[in-house]
Design a protein around this motif. Structure first.
Motif, PDB file in Angstrom:
ATOM      1  N   PRO A 264       0.711  -1.206  -0.010  1.00  0.00           N
ATOM      2  CA  PRO A 264       0.015   0.097  -0.084  1.00  0.00           C
ATOM      3  C   PRO A 264       0.836   1.341  -0.164  1.00  0.00           C
ATOM      4  O   PRO A 264       1.938   1.376   0.559  1.00  0.00           O
ATOM      5  CB  PRO A 264      -0.804  -0.127   1.392  1.00  0.00           C
ATOM      6  CG  PRO A 264       0.007  -0.949   2.215  1.00  0.00           C
ATOM      7  CD  PRO A 264       0.953  -1.750   1.222  1.00  0.00           C
TER       8      PRO A 264
ATOM      9  N   LEU B  90      -0.155   3.983   1.641  1.00  0.00           N
ATOM     10  CA  LEU B  90      -0.228   4.479   2.867  1.00  0.00           C
ATOM     11  C   LEU B  90      -0.696   3.347   3.829  1.00  0.00           C
ATOM     12  O   LEU B  90      -1.437   2.311   3.523  1.00  0.00           O
ATOM     13  CB  LEU B  90      -1.201   5.674   3.168  1.00  0.00           C
ATOM     14  CG  LEU B  90      -0.696   6.913   2.465  1.00  0.00           C
ATOM     15  CD1 LEU B  90      -1.910   8.025   2.514  1.00  0.00           C
ATOM     16  CD2 LEU B  90       0.461   7.367   2.974  1.00  0.00           C
ATOM     17  N   SER B  91      -0.316   3.423   5.221  1.00  0.00           N
ATOM     18  CA  SER B  91      -0.639   2.274   6.013  1.00  0.00           C
ATOM     19  C   SER B  91      -1.433   2.818   7.116  1.00  0.00           C
ATOM     20  O   SER B  91      -1.664   4.086   7.367  1.00  0.00           O
ATOM     21  CB  SER B  91       0.487   1.645   6.694  1.00  0.00           C
ATOM     22  OG  SER B  91       1.252   2.450   7.454  1.00  0.00           O
TER      23      SER B  91
ATOM     24  N   ASP C  39       0.376   5.516   9.002  1.00  0.00           N
ATOM     25  CA  ASP C  39       0.135   6.905   8.597  1.00  0.00           C
ATOM     26  C   ASP C  39      -1.148   7.475   8.795  1.00  0.00           C
ATOM     27  O   ASP C  39      -1.316   8.635   9.210  1.00  0.00           O
ATOM     28  CB  ASP C  39       0.322   6.607   7.086  1.00  0.00           C
ATOM     29  CG  ASP C  39       1.623   6.154   6.792  1.00  0.00           C
ATOM     30  OD1 ASP C  39       2.694   6.466   7.605  1.00  0.00           O
ATOM     31  OD2 ASP C  39       1.691   5.448   5.842  1.00  0.00           O
ATOM     32  N   TYR C  40      -2.052   6.601   8.604  1.00  0.00           N
ATOM     33  CA  TYR C  40      -3.529   7.195   9.167  1.00  0.00           C
ATOM     34  C   TYR C  40      -3.652   7.496  10.575  1.00  0.00           C
ATOM     35  O   TYR C  40      -4.216   8.709  10.856  1.00  0.00           O
ATOM     36  CB  TYR C  40      -4.612   6.317   8.805  1.00  0.00           C
ATOM     37  CG  TYR C  40      -6.017   6.789   9.059  1.00  0.00           C
ATOM     38  CD1 TYR C  40      -7.016   7.508   8.405  1.00  0.00           C
ATOM     39  CD2 TYR C  40      -6.619   6.242  10.627  1.00  0.00           C
ATOM     40  CE1 TYR C  40      -8.009   7.839   9.003  1.00  0.00           C
ATOM     41  CE2 TYR C  40      -7.739   6.462  11.037  1.00  0.00           C
ATOM     42  CZ  TYR C  40      -8.674   7.216  10.015  1.00  0.00           C
ATOM     43  OH  TYR C  40      -9.861   7.701  10.531  1.00  0.00           O
TER      44      TYR C  40
ATOM     45  N   ALA D  23      -3.961  11.080   5.312  1.00  0.00           N
ATOM     46  CA  ALA D  23      -4.296   9.685   4.721  1.00  0.00           C
ATOM     47  C   ALA D  23      -5.395   9.401   3.950  1.00  0.00           C
ATOM     48  O   ALA D  23      -5.490   8.801   2.935  1.00  0.00           O
ATOM     49  CB  ALA D  23      -4.169   8.772   5.819  1.00  0.00           C
TER      50      ALA D  23
ATOM     51  N   SER E  33      -7.064   6.279   1.272  1.00  0.00           N
ATOM     52  CA  SER E  33      -6.189   5.632   0.340  1.00  0.00           C
ATOM     53  C   SER E  33      -5.243   4.353   0.885  1.00  0.00           C
ATOM     54  O   SER E  33      -4.720   3.571   0.283  1.00  0.00           O
ATOM     55  CB  SER E  33      -5.174   6.642  -0.295  1.00  0.00           C
ATOM     56  OG  SER E  33      -4.254   7.090   0.794  1.00  0.00           O
ATOM     57  N   PHE E  34      -5.506   4.225   2.460  1.00  0.00           N
ATOM     58  CA  PHE E  34      -4.631   3.295   3.004  1.00  0.00           C
ATOM     59  C   PHE E  34      -5.547   1.850   3.011  1.00  0.00           C
ATOM     60  O   PHE E  34      -5.216   0.820   3.614  1.00  0.00           O
ATOM     61  CB  PHE E  34      -4.333   3.579   4.365  1.00  0.00           C
ATOM     62  CG  PHE E  34      -5.611   3.962   5.209  1.00  0.00           C
ATOM     63  CD1 PHE E  34      -6.274   2.892   6.141  1.00  0.00           C
ATOM     64  CD2 PHE E  34      -6.285   5.268   5.236  1.00  0.00           C
ATOM     65  CE1 PHE E  34      -7.279   3.124   6.681  1.00  0.00           C
ATOM     66  CE2 PHE E  34      -7.275   5.337   5.997  1.00  0.00           C
ATOM     67  CZ  PHE E  34      -7.818   4.439   6.623  1.00  0.00           C
TER      68      PHE E  34
ATOM     69  N   ILE F 138      -7.245  -3.029   5.738  1.00  0.00           N
ATOM     70  CA  ILE F 138      -6.386  -1.867   6.145  1.00  0.00           C
ATOM     71  C   ILE F 138      -5.015  -2.658   6.327  1.00  0.00           C
ATOM     72  O   ILE F 138      -5.020  -3.195   7.444  1.00  0.00           O
ATOM     73  CB  ILE F 138      -7.051  -1.079   7.298  1.00  0.00           C
ATOM     74  CG1 ILE F 138      -8.484  -0.613   6.781  1.00  0.00           C
ATOM     75  CG2 ILE F 138      -6.178   0.082   7.728  1.00  0.00           C
ATOM     76  CD1 ILE F 138      -8.947   0.242   7.882  1.00  0.00           C
TER      77      ILE F 138
END
Length: 654
Positions: free
Chosen positions: A487, A489-490, A493-494, A501, A504-505, A517
């Motif tokens: 991914p 973003l993970s 990151d969120y 974020a 998009s994660f 996720i």
């Protein structure tokens, strides 16, 4: 959940699971027993039986044998037992033959061995009397046979002939000492009786002397009186013939008459006096006891004579009895040379070794099962933690790198069936409306929690539910590797910046369609504050509204504290336990930590991973053993554990 006490079935199942350990312990103990039999010195024992006759016997007059009661007889037999055990009896056996009195059974004491080692004692020197006494006393057992008058004397020795000799020597010495003691007692009584006989003889002699002296004195006095009376009569008769009446007058008369009549009266009186003295002298010569004084003296002498005769007869009887004494005991069964050793008993020792080995094996199995070993079965896991079992997952071949793919690619195999069983158990626990949060965790890493979390999410998704799978292990995420997704973003990151974020994660599982996720890369700072933040709680709140099931793949419980902050948000916690690997202490600690932080009403259940499947259960899913050796075959499909899709097989005849 209320704790259930283990029953017999649990114990049998435990023994079956730990059969190798139980058999190994039993074999080890039996081997030790056999080694002991090989090195142990055989010991033989010989027994001699002695019969005790408690009645007193008199060979000269058997009618004088005294009657006795049962209580006194029993006490007499017990006394003889103690006499047989006494040191004096043992010392008499040693004195009989000092060289043969050593049973060769007892080892030297520590002090004696040290003296030999230091050169203070000669190892080849003959044992001392004290050492022989100790050794023979330890080798001899004297025991009464029940309430009978029989006493058994048993001697143990490595030499069978010496054991029989010492047993017979002990009873023979005991009987000889018994006869000697009785003879000694009679001789002591004879000595006492001799002193009394001398005293009686002296008393008799004194009494006879006094009687003889009295009789002699009385006879002399009577003779003197008779002679004097005869002299007076002769003088009176001479005066009568002369006619001297004046001389014949009684001197006691105041006025002597001096006539013939008075003189004649005097002569008659003198004649009567002489006759009286002659009668008294004749009486003294004829009668033994002429007067009471003589009678008393004669009675005293007679009593002394009877006492003397009585002592003399008793003395002669004692002298005869002292030479004719018999023992109150006799040997009814002499000891014979034993043919077989009494120790060690091979059958008994082997049987005892087997029993002790099995007991030790079961004890070790219990110790391993409940305290130090890993968990190998669902029943064992329940007995240890007393929690409900959500399911068990079978062990797969090492070539199966991605077992979670089998849920979609080989749905009829044992692994997907076990995951569906886990899902069914959770559905019963989480009955109701709204999204349900399921936390999948383990005590330690490498227990298969991420694989089970992915498989559980897929089986829910394939069942038509809206599923969200969250890789909440921010320290070491792994779902992205299992899904082969990278991914942008993970979740980390969120949680650090939700606005940047966005959404998009999130990703989608290509095999089941479940939303995922993901995480990517290990965190470089503590993550517990991120999981305890309002952002993570809000994320799960929104997910409850959008999804039917939310599966959280959390970090292990013991290494990090992150799971303690996630557990209060879950409706159910599945603790994954790897069979045979997870220590029981770690399991108990993990359960304690989870129960401490879980919200009331949340379910905590267990999932045993990589359990060994029995042949009958796995064969149900297998059509062709040959195909099974090359891969897993289910109906028209075979799964070889790779990343590709399942390969279709043509049925026979196509």
């Amino acid at each position: 959940m209320q704790e259930r006490e283990p029953d017999v079935k649990d114990l049998l199942a435990l023994v079956r699971r730990q059969a190798g350990l139980v058999l190994a312990a039993a074999a080890l103990v039996v081997a030790l027993g056999m080694a002991f039999l090989l090195i142990a010195t055989p010991v033989y024992q010989a027994t001699a039986l002695v019969l005790i006759d408690p009645a007193d016997k008199n060979l000269l007059d058997p009618r004088e044998s005294g009657a006795s009661s049962a209580a006194s007889d029993s006490a007499r037999v017990d006394s003889e037992v103690e006499i047989l055990r006494a040191d004096a009896t043992v010392l008499a056996v040693i004195a009989r033959d000092p060289q043969a009195a050593d049973p060769g059974l007892s080892r030297p004491r520590l002090r004696e061995r040290l003296g030999q080692a230091l050169g203070l004692r000669d190892a080849a020197s003959a044992p001392s009397e004290a050492m022989l006494l100790r050794q023979l006393r330890e080798a001899t057992t004297v025991r009464r046979r029940g309430l009978t008058h029989l006493i058994g004397v048993t001697v143990r020795s490595p030499d069978p002939a010496r054991a029989a000799y010492l047993a017979n020597a002990t009873v023979e010495t005991y009987i000889a000492r018994q006869v000697a003691a009785k003879s000694t007692a009679l001789r002591a009584a004879r000595d006492v009786l001799l002193a009394r006989l001398d005293a009686a003889q002296a008393t008799l002699s004194e009494a006879e002397r006094r009687l003889d002296d009295y009789l002699a004195r009385s006879a002399a006095e009577a003779e003197q009186d008779l002679v004097a009376a005869r002299q007076r009569l002769a003088a009176a008769e001479a005066a009568w013939e002369r006619g001297d009446w004046q001389e014949l007058s009684s001197p006691s008369e105041e006025h002597a008459r001096g006539d013939a009549g008075a003189a004649f009266g005097v002569v008659q009186a003198l004649r009567a006096s002489v006759a009286q003295h002659e009668a008294r002298a004749a009486a003294l010569r004829a009668a033994p006891d002429p007067d009471p004084a003589a009678f008393a003296l004669r009675q005293e002498a007679e009593i002394a004579r009877r006492q003397y005769q009585l002592h003399l007869e008793r003395l002669r009887a004692l002298e005869v009895q002292a030479d004719l004494q018999l023992a109150d005991s006799r040997i009814v069964s002499a000891a014979i040379v034993p043919l077989h050793p009494s120790f060690p008993d091979k059958r008994q020792i082997l049987a005892l070794s087997l029993v002790l080995g099995l007991v030790a094996g079961v004890g070790l199995a219990l110790l391993k099962e409940y305290f130090i070993g890993g968990v190998t079965s669902a029943r064992q896991l329940q007995n240890i933690l007393h929690l409900p079992m959500a399911g068990t997952v079978p062990r797969l071949a090492a070539s199966m790198s991605r077992p979670a793919d089998m849920v979609a690619c080989a749905p009829l195999s044992p692994f997907p069936e076990a995951i569906r069983g886990l899902r069914a158990s959770l559905d019963r626990m989480l009955a109701g409306e709204g999204g349900k949060v399921i936390l999948v965790t383990s005590s330690l890493p490498q227990e298969g929690k991420s694989t089970l979390a992915l498989a559980l999410a897929r089986t829910h998704a394939l069942a038509g539910k809206r599923v969200l799978l969250v890789d909440s292990d921010l320290r070491r995420p792994s779902l992205h590797r299992l899904l082969d997704l990278v991914p942008d973003l993970s979740l980390l990151d969120y949680l650090r910046d939700p606005a940047e974020a966005g959404t998009s994660f999130c990703a989608r599982d290509p095999l089941s369609g479940a939303e995922v996720i993901l995480g990517a890369g290990a965190a470089e700072s503590p993550t517990d504050q991120l999981l305890a933040s309002e952002g993570f709680a809000a994320l799960l709140g929104e997910a409850r509204a959008a999804f039917d099931v939310i599966v959280l793949d959390s970090p292990p419980v013991l290494p990090v504290v992150d799971t303690r902050y996630i557990a209060p948000l879950a409706d159910a916690v599945v603790l994954v336990v790897r069979a045979g690997e997870t220590a029981q202490g770690d399991l108990r600690q993990s359960v304690a930590q989870l129960q401490e932080v879980m919200r009331p009403g949340a379910a905590l259940c267990l999932a045993l991973n990589q359990e060994d499947e029995s042949a009958c259960r796995s064969r149900y899913y297998t059509d062709d053993p040959a195909e099974t050796s090359r891969g897993l075959r289910f109906g028209r499909w075979v799964w070889r554990g790779g990343r590709g899709a399942p390969v279709p097989l043509r049925p026979p005849g196509e």
